[in-house]
Design an enzyme around this catalytic site. Structure first.
Site, PDB file in Angstrom:
ATOM      1  N   ILE A 166      37.837  41.991  46.610  1.00  0.00           N
ATOM      2  CA  ILE A 166      36.946  41.631  45.513  1.00  0.00           C
ATOM      3  C   ILE A 166      36.536  40.161  45.601  1.00  0.00           C
ATOM      4  O   ILE A 166      37.277  39.338  46.123  1.00  0.00           O
ATOM      5  CB  ILE A 166      37.616  41.943  44.145  1.00  0.00           C
ATOM      6  CG1 ILE A 166      36.646  41.705  42.981  1.00  0.00           C
ATOM      7  CG2 ILE A 166      38.928  41.210  43.982  1.00  0.00           C
ATOM      8  CD1 ILE A 166      37.137  42.245  41.640  1.00  0.00           C
ATOM      9  N   CYS A 167      35.341  39.868  45.097  1.00  0.00           N
ATOM     10  CA  CYS A 167      34.788  38.526  44.961  1.00  0.00           C
ATOM     11  C   CYS A 167      34.446  37.926  46.326  1.00  0.00           C
ATOM     12  O   CYS A 167      33.577  38.419  47.016  1.00  0.00           O
ATOM     13  CB  CYS A 167      35.738  37.654  44.145  1.00  0.00           C
ATOM     14  SG  CYS A 167      35.015  36.114  43.558  1.00  0.00           S
ATOM     15  N   ALA A 168      35.130  36.877  46.725  1.00  0.00           N
ATOM     16  CA  ALA A 168      34.903  36.293  48.050  1.00  0.00           C
ATOM     17  C   ALA A 168      35.653  37.046  49.141  1.00  0.00           C
ATOM     18  O   ALA A 168      35.286  36.984  50.316  1.00  0.00           O
ATOM     19  CB  ALA A 168      35.325  34.826  48.065  1.00  0.00           C
ATOM     20  N   GLY A 216      34.484  44.738  45.338  1.00  0.00           N
ATOM     21  CA  GLY A 216      34.076  44.371  43.986  1.00  0.00           C
ATOM     22  C   GLY A 216      33.397  43.021  44.014  1.00  0.00           C
ATOM     23  O   GLY A 216      33.626  42.212  44.913  1.00  0.00           O
TER      24      GLY A 216
END
Length: 184
Positions: free
Chosen positions: A102-104, A149
């Protein structure tokens, strides 16, 4: 019982990591929190220290159903710099075993060629790191054995996608109801 491990490096994003831990445990998934730092306490990007269940060398990867990589900076870089973890990520991918980021952190999967030909999402501005992926703007994207995500605000849909992948949509819907999560 399904078993996952969430990996923590210094500077992880607290909400992304701990939402997965909480939601998955509520669903009945065994969750191991794992430090890649060699220390049992790992501090997130907002100064919150969390006690881990295990250090990396204590993990039985054969017993896991999924590896989860939370984002945050410099946590994502710390995860990607851990050669042992990257070896396991590659092995899971080759075997078609589940990976979630998720994210980075989806950038890690992109750099390793895991997202080529798959739909994937990440934190806005990091799309160039999803090498070969079809970019998704969904909160959570599932494509085969990979779940991605977009960021902290997507931590609940991301966590519910993990539950659905491992235990089925009915269980994910039940957990969503118990935590009063409303889908848009």
């Amino acid at each position: 019982m399904s078993r996952i491990a969430v990996f923590f490096a210094e500077g992880y994003e607290e909400i992304e990591a701990l939402t997965v831990v909480d939601v998955c445990r509520r669903a009945g998934i065994e969750v191991q929190t794992v430090s890649v730092t060699g220390e049992k306490t790992v501090t997130g990007s907002h100064g919150i220290g969390v006690q881990m269940n295990l250090c990396f060398d204590e993990v039985d990867f054969d017993s896991l159903d999924m590896i989860v990589l939370p984002g945050g900076m410099p946590g994502t870089k710390g995860l990607e710099a851990h050669a042992g973890l990257m070896g396991q990520v590659d092995a899971f991918d080759r075997a078609g075993r589940c990976l979630a980021a998720i994210c980075a952190a989806p950038s890690i999967l992109g750099h390793r060629g895991i997202l080529s030909g798959k739909k994937a999402g990440c934190y806005p501005g990091w799309e160039q790191h999803l090498e070969g992926a079809e970019i998704s703007m969904e909160d959570a994207t599932v494509d085969g054995h990979v779940i991605t995500g977009r960021g902290m605000g997507c931590a609940i849909p991301f966590s519910l996608a993990i539950v659905a992948k491992l235990l089925g949509q009915e269980q994910a819907d039940r957990i969503a109801e118990t935590i009063v999560f409303r889908r848009a």
